[in-house]
Design a protein around this motif. Structure first.
Motif, PDB file in Angstrom:
ATOM      1  N   LYS A  83      27.233  23.958  42.213  1.00  0.00           N
ATOM      2  CA  LYS A  83      28.450  23.223  41.869  1.00  0.00           C
ATOM      3  C   LYS A  83      28.233  22.243  40.722  1.00  0.00           C
ATOM      4  CE  LYS A  83      32.332  20.605  43.704  1.00  0.00           C
ATOM      5  NZ  LYS A  83      32.968  19.998  44.888  1.00  0.00           N
ATOM      6  N   ASN A 134      37.081  20.163  40.507  1.00  0.00           N
ATOM      7  CA  ASN A 134      36.481  20.069  41.842  1.00  0.00           C
ATOM      8  C   ASN A 134      37.267  20.886  42.868  1.00  0.00           C
ATOM      9  OD1 ASN A 134      34.031  18.322  42.264  1.00  0.00           O
ATOM     10  ND2 ASN A 134      35.246  16.993  40.928  1.00  0.00           N
ATOM     11  N   LEU A 137      36.603  24.619  42.296  1.00  0.00           N
ATOM     12  CA  LEU A 137      35.255  25.024  42.731  1.00  0.00           C
ATOM     13  C   LEU A 137      35.118  25.013  44.252  1.00  0.00           C
ATOM     14  CD1 LEU A 137      33.118  23.231  40.006  1.00  0.00           C
ATOM     15  CD2 LEU A 137      33.673  25.673  40.156  1.00  0.00           C
ATOM     16  N   ASP A 138      35.764  24.063  44.904  1.00  0.00           N
ATOM     17  CA  ASP A 138      35.731  24.032  46.374  1.00  0.00           C
ATOM     18  C   ASP A 138      36.428  25.251  46.975  1.00  0.00           C
ATOM     19  OD1 ASP A 138      34.322  21.658  46.415  1.00  0.00           O
ATOM     20  OD2 ASP A 138      36.089  20.405  46.774  1.00  0.00           O
ATOM     21  N   THR A 141      34.255  28.742  44.752  1.00  0.00           N
ATOM     22  CA  THR A 141      32.780  28.745  44.625  1.00  0.00           C
ATOM     23  C   THR A 141      32.252  29.869  43.720  1.00  0.00           C
ATOM     24  OG1 THR A 141      32.465  30.043  46.661  1.00  0.00           O
ATOM     25  CG2 THR A 141      32.478  27.635  46.885  1.00  0.00           C
ATOM     26  N   TYR A 143      29.887  30.386  41.676  1.00  0.00           N
ATOM     27  CA  TYR A 143      28.588  29.990  41.124  1.00  0.00           C
ATOM     28  C   TYR A 143      27.746  31.171  40.648  1.00  0.00           C
ATOM     29  CZ  TYR A 143      30.242  25.904  43.639  1.00  0.00           C
ATOM     30  OH  TYR A 143      31.020  24.890  44.111  1.00  0.00           O
TER      31      TYR A 143
END
Length: 196
Positions: A83, A134, A137-138, A141, A143
């Motif tokens: 993150k 944020n 991304l929460d 995700t 990544y």
């Protein structure tokens, strides 16, 4: 035709399934570290070709290799991995146009014939607040995705515009280009398509 995707990426597998052509997947074993002064274009071409060649050592058939990076503000962006790095990437990309380079390689392991090309796709990001980054991304995700987003999912809310000939290339496997490569190998994809 035995078709093998040199990838364990669930995203690439899902894209290739759209063609309704039977295929298998195999994990390539290569070092993906960029070479000194290697451009984004050169990097994805080399890695796509090497992925296909890696699989050809143990598999027979037509092997598809693919690799992707994002390029913005003079920097090659890979997968963030976590993150913290994803936040850094998305803050940097806010209001910027990012070019995604996707290398695609087709290798006939029987003849050794190989063709490799690069497809580009431009993404322009909206102005993004830290709170929006944020929250995104929460929720998603991303990544394991170059550029820290999934365009096929909630990532679409991050953009102001998209420009390119094949939206599949943004996810990691340009199908229009793949069909062109198959045609150059005298293979008509329609001959191998099966009902879903």
């Amino acid at each position: 035709m035995k078709l093998i995707l040199a990838s364990t990426s669930p995203y690439r597998r899902t894209i290739l399934e759209k063609l309704c052509i039977p295929f298998s997947c195999a994990a390539p074993n290569i070092d993906e570290t960029p070479l000194k002064s290697e451009t984004a274009d050169e990097l994805v071409q080399r890695l796509a070709a090497e992925k296909a060649q890696s699989i050809a050592k143990s598999h027979k058939g037509l092997i598809i290799g693919s690799d992707q990076v994002a390029f913005a503000k003079g920097t090659i962006l890979g997968k963030p991995g976590n993150k913290t790095k994803a936040i850094e990437q998305l803050k940097m990309l806010s209001t910027e146009t990012v070019t995604f380079y996707t290398g695609l390689s087709l290798l006939d392991s029987d003849t050794g014939r190989q063709q490799t090309m690069v497809e580009t796709f431009d993404v322009t990001f909206k102005q993004l607040s830290v709170a929006q980054i944020n929250r995104y991304l929460d929720l998603e995700t991303p990544y394991d995705c170059a550029g820290s987003f999934k365009s096929e999912g909630l990532g679409i809310a991050l953009f102001s515009s998209l420009q390119g000939r094949d939206p599949n290339s943004l996810i990691g496997l340009p199908l229009i280009a793949l069909i062109e490569l198959l045609t150059s190998f005298d293979i008509d994809a329609f001959d191998y398509m099966q009902p879903a």
